[in-house]
Design an enzyme around this catalytic site. Structure first.
Site, mmCIF file in Angstrom:
data_model
loop_
_atom_site.group_PDB
_atom_site.id
_atom_site.type_symbol
_atom_site.label_atom_id
_atom_site.label_comp_id
_atom_site.label_asym_id
_atom_site.label_seq_id
_atom_site.Cartn_x
_atom_site.Cartn_y
_atom_site.Cartn_z
ATOM 1 N N ASP A 1 0.964 -1.259 -0.043
ATOM 2 C CA ASP A 1 -0.036 0.008 -0.002
ATOM 3 C C ASP A 1 0.877 1.424 -0.010
ATOM 4 O OD1 ASP A 1 -2.399 -1.299 0.279
ATOM 5 O OD2 ASP A 1 -2.131 -1.895 2.452
ATOM 6 N N ASP B 1 1.481 7.720 15.134
ATOM 7 C CA ASP B 1 1.597 6.899 16.220
ATOM 8 C C ASP B 1 3.329 6.601 16.468
ATOM 9 O OD1 ASP B 1 2.107 5.245 13.862
ATOM 10 O OD2 ASP B 1 0.391 3.956 14.508
ATOM 11 N N ASP C 1 0.582 5.409 0.754
ATOM 12 C CA ASP C 1 -0.383 6.493 1.228
ATOM 13 C C ASP C 1 0.214 7.714 0.919
ATOM 14 O OD1 ASP C 1 -2.031 4.433 2.056
ATOM 15 O OD2 ASP C 1 -1.178 4.246 4.050
#
EC number: 2.7.7.19
Length: 466
Positions: free
Chosen positions: A78, A157, A80
């Protein structure tokens, strides 16, 4: 290989729900000739999104796990993008874009089967300010306050996930020390760990999963609060925990993830009855079987073979099923009834923690309930079981049980041969024993006899003619 877990010694933690001030970002630019990441390693569609946003006058960066994985030589699935364009501005640029999410408003740019997720830079606002909302415990309910790239970096995070690849000069931008942490293979939370876990308890699962996936150690201050705060996971959405469970165990690092869950104290919260059964199984047979099942899953993922959530949960919850079955049999419940009740009980209790859909829970139960039938070898039963739509999964599960007990070796050998030569299947006496010896459950109870009944002859009516 087990991922090392590092805990801080004698670390005192204050039990406060107040969010401390976010760390101050310090920009470090790592040039192309130092970091070694190339556009050839990136998705062409992600590059299209980055270039179009830049041409429209917006800032646009490849961000998060893709940058992290490329830095350690991985192959991201993926890609992003982070930008200063709002979701509505992104949608105006791309006809193939849809907006999703309420908790976090996102833009998805769709290219066939590939989705490029585009997120607007977010900022840390005060509680209940604007479009940011938290509950009394500090858990984040909604976060749609937009900000700068610096603010976006400090609210992510882990430091390893806060790296930005800039398309204009091909550099990597680091605001929180993530580049050095990636090089050292260390997972570190941004900000005060307890406050960040209270903000989103699922971050504890993410820490365990990323440490297992990347073979990173967890930084001491990041690891220390997890065992104490693990019960907060019970407040998370069951649907979200189900998704996280699939990410933990169906991404090719299931064994390492399981070991991390055990080490961090998260297993009793995510799979409470399984954790109890493993603790009560002094021989370790149930754990051996569970780990072997996860090892087989990792091998299938590595070979690009299909993996089934139903079979995964059959493995994960088998210790709980065995324990429930033994308890019911000890109460004098007949074996066949005990098997059905144990399957229903374990499934129902797990649903309170993870939202296991029926399309997975029903096949899982079938796999369990077919196990006693492998000990019944009358010819008719052999053909009936071979024709069962769940036979292959149930037989694979029987083979897996050899990791716990070699008492199944004869059954495994028979059914291997029966699949190759079904017409030559051995006929056993009608009173053959059937039961889940279950590595911890009594094998002495028999399955109800379903042998064909003798046909009754119809009496001819008196006076009838031929």
């Amino acid at each position: 290989m087990a991922t090392p877990l590092i805990f801080a010694a004698d670390r005192s933690m204050t039990d406060t729900h107040a969010s401390p001030a976010p760390p101050v970002p310090h920009l470090r630019v790592i040039p192309r000739d130092v970091h070694g990441v190339s556009r050839k390693q990136m998705s062409p569609n992600a590059l299209r999104v980055l270039y179009r946003l830049r041409e429209a006058g917006f800032g646009a960066y490849l961000v998060g796990g893709a940058v992290r994985d490329l830095l350690i030589g991985g192959h991201p699935k993926d890609f992003d993008v982070a930008t200063d364009a709002t979701p509505e501005q992104v949608k105006a640029l791309f006809r193939n874009c849809r907006l999703i999410g309420r908790r976090f408003r996102l833009a998805h740019v769709v290219y066939g089967r590939e989705i490029i997720e585009v997120a607007t830079f977010r900022a840390n606002g005060g509680d209940d300010e604007g479009d940011r909302q938290t509950d009394d415990s500090g858990r984040l309910l909604r976060d749609n306050i937009y900000g700068t790239i610096e603010e976006d970096a400090v609210r992510r995070d882990f430091t390893a996930n806060a790296l930005y690849y800039a398309i204009e000069d091909f550099s990597v931008r680091d605001y929180v020390g993530g580049y050095d942490d990636v090089q050292a293979r260390v997972l570190r939370l941004i900000g005060e760990p307890e406050a960040r876990y209270r903000e989103d308890p699922v971050r504890m699962l993410r820490a365990a999963r990323l440490a297992a996936k990347l073979d990173f150690s967890i930084e001491p201050a990041t690891a220390a609060p997890i065992p104490r705060l693990a019960p907060l996971l019970a407040e998370a959405s069951p649907a979200r925990l189900f998704e996280e469970t699939l990410k933990l165990f169906l991404a090719g690092h299931a064994v390492a993830s399981f070991e991390q869950l055990e080490a961090t104290g998260l297993l009793p919260v995510l799979l409470p009855e399984t954790a109890q059964a493993l603790a009560a199984n002094s021989s370790g047979a149930l754990r051996r079987m569970l780990v072997q099942g996860l090892r087989n899953t990792d091998r299938r993922v590595a070979n690009d073979e299909p993996v089934s959530p139903a079979f995964l949960y059959a493995v994960l919850l088998w210790p709980a099923y065995c324990r429930a079955l033994a308890q019911l049999q000890a109460q004098g419940v007949h074996l066949a009834e005990a098997q059905r009740r144990a399957a229903d009980r374990v499934t129902l209790h797990q649903l309170a923690r993870t939202a296991l859909p029926r399309r997975f829970s029903l096949p899982m139960q079938e796999i369990w309930l077919l196990q006693p039938r492998f000990s019944l070898r009358q010819r008719k039963r052999v053909f009936r079981l071979l024709a069962h739509p769940r036979f292959r999964a149930a037989f694979d599960f029987l083979e897996l049980r050899l990791a716990a007990s070699d008492s199944h070796a004869e059954d495994v050998a028979f059914w291997r041969e029966a699949q190759l030569h079904p017409t030559a299947a051995t006929v056993e006496p009608a009173d053959a024993v059937a039961g889940v010896d279950a590595e911890s459950v009594s094998p002495d109870a028999a399955e109800p006899d379903d042998a064909p009944r003798k046909r009754r002859r119809r009496r001819r009516k008196p006076g009838g003619g031929a």
